[in-house]
Scaffold this active site. Structure first.
Site, PDB file in Angstrom:
ATOM      1  N   ASP A 251       7.804  -5.102   8.207  1.00  0.00           N
ATOM      2  CA  ASP A 251       7.162  -5.342   6.918  1.00  0.00           C
ATOM      3  C   ASP A 251       5.864  -6.123   7.101  1.00  0.00           C
ATOM      4  O   ASP A 251       5.708  -6.880   8.067  1.00  0.00           O
ATOM      5  CB  ASP A 251       8.080  -6.155   5.994  1.00  0.00           C
ATOM      6  CG  ASP A 251       9.285  -5.371   5.521  1.00  0.00           C
ATOM      7  OD1 ASP A 251       9.297  -4.135   5.679  1.00  0.00           O
ATOM      8  OD2 ASP A 251      10.223  -6.002   4.997  1.00  0.00           O
ATOM      9  N   ARG A 252       4.963  -5.973   6.156  1.00  0.00           N
ATOM     10  CA  ARG A 252       3.681  -6.690   6.185  1.00  0.00           C
ATOM     11  C   ARG A 252       3.869  -8.193   6.396  1.00  0.00           C
ATOM     12  O   ARG A 252       3.148  -8.815   7.174  1.00  0.00           O
ATOM     13  CB  ARG A 252       2.930  -6.444   4.873  1.00  0.00           C
ATOM     14  CG  ARG A 252       1.639  -7.254   4.727  1.00  0.00           C
ATOM     15  CD  ARG A 252       1.095  -7.171   3.313  1.00  0.00           C
ATOM     16  NE  ARG A 252       0.642  -5.829   3.017  1.00  0.00           N
ATOM     17  CZ  ARG A 252      -0.594  -5.381   3.265  1.00  0.00           C
ATOM     18  NH1 ARG A 252      -1.496  -6.194   3.801  1.00  0.00           N
ATOM     19  NH2 ARG A 252      -0.935  -4.154   2.955  1.00  0.00           N
TER      20      ARG A 252
END
Length: 244
Positions: A60-61
């Site tokens: 995930d970012r």
């Protein structure tokens, strides 16, 4: 990100695979809205090969830590099969609110899509996909505001989207700084307290699995120390003699 900055985050390198310490706050690949992404800088990681490496999986970012790249098509095919078959072990570090009463356990809650309008947001769903996370308390403490927190090792036994974040929240101890499933999120300056700490890849038949650890990220150090973590030094591993 400059080529020098990306190279400084290289944790492991051999003839097939690279492992990069992904910083929090940057997407691993270009999304539908564009913007900076880690993949756009992979040309700095060719190390003499004609093409840049490619992602073998995703983070995930807002998650930091071990990100695996394949250096060519054959390597990506091999890594992809290992990930798909569940042969790659992953350990994440998380700082959670309050924390479990027990020392360790297993979360076994199926997950499904929240709804069609929320993209990849997930929820516990009895009709969803089987999802399991093994967890262990590594330390406990309080944050600067005096709130109870715990430092957990999370091992996803399945690989569902947002699995660790949804499972933690469903157990009543959401990950600190989670803007979607937690009680505090983006704009607070905390940052998601989730880090892909360690990955173990059985890449070579006649060699032990490759085990790589990523150092604690700056945005988690304050709370890790509050839970008893002691600073450490992690040196990168370069083994160019391994080619296949």
């Amino acid at each position: 990100m400059t080529p020098e900055e990306l190279n400084a985050r290289l944790l492991y390198r051999d003839g097939l695979m690279l492992v990069v310490d992904k910083p929090a706050g940057i997407a691993v690949h270009r999304g539908p809205k564009g913007g900076d992404n880690l993949e756009a800088h992979f040309d700095a990681l060719r190390f003499g090969l004609p093409r840049p490496p490619a992602l073998a999986h995703r983070l995930d970012r807002d998650t930091s830590g071990c990100l695996v790249l394949g250096r060519h098509h054959k390597a990506l095919e091999k890594l992809g099969k290992l990930f798909k078959q569940g042969h790659i072990d992953k350990i994440y570090w998380a700082i959670v609110e309050d924390g479990p009463a027990e020392h360790e356990g297993l979360i076994d809650l199926p997950l499904g899509r929240l709804d069609a309008t929320r993209g990849w947001w997930m929820k516990v769903d009895p009709l969803g996909q089987p999802s399991q996370t093994r967890w262990k308390v590594l330390g406990r403490g309080t944050d600067a505001a005096g709130k109870a927190i715990a430092w957990l090792a999370l091992e996803p036994l399945t690989g569902r989207t947002h699995q660790l974040r949804v499972h933690s929240a469903a157990m009543g101890w959401p990950i600190v700084g989670d803007p979607v499933y937690g009680s505090s999120g983006r704009g607070t300056g905390i940052g998601l307290q989730l880090h892909a700490r360690e990955i173990v890849v059985p890449l070579y038949k006649n060699k032990p699995p490759v085990k790589i650890a990523a150092p604690a990220p700056a945005h988690m150090i304050e709370r890790l120390k509050a839970c008893g973590w002691v600073e450490e030094a992690i040196a990168p591993i370069v083994s160019e003699d391994v080619a296949d």
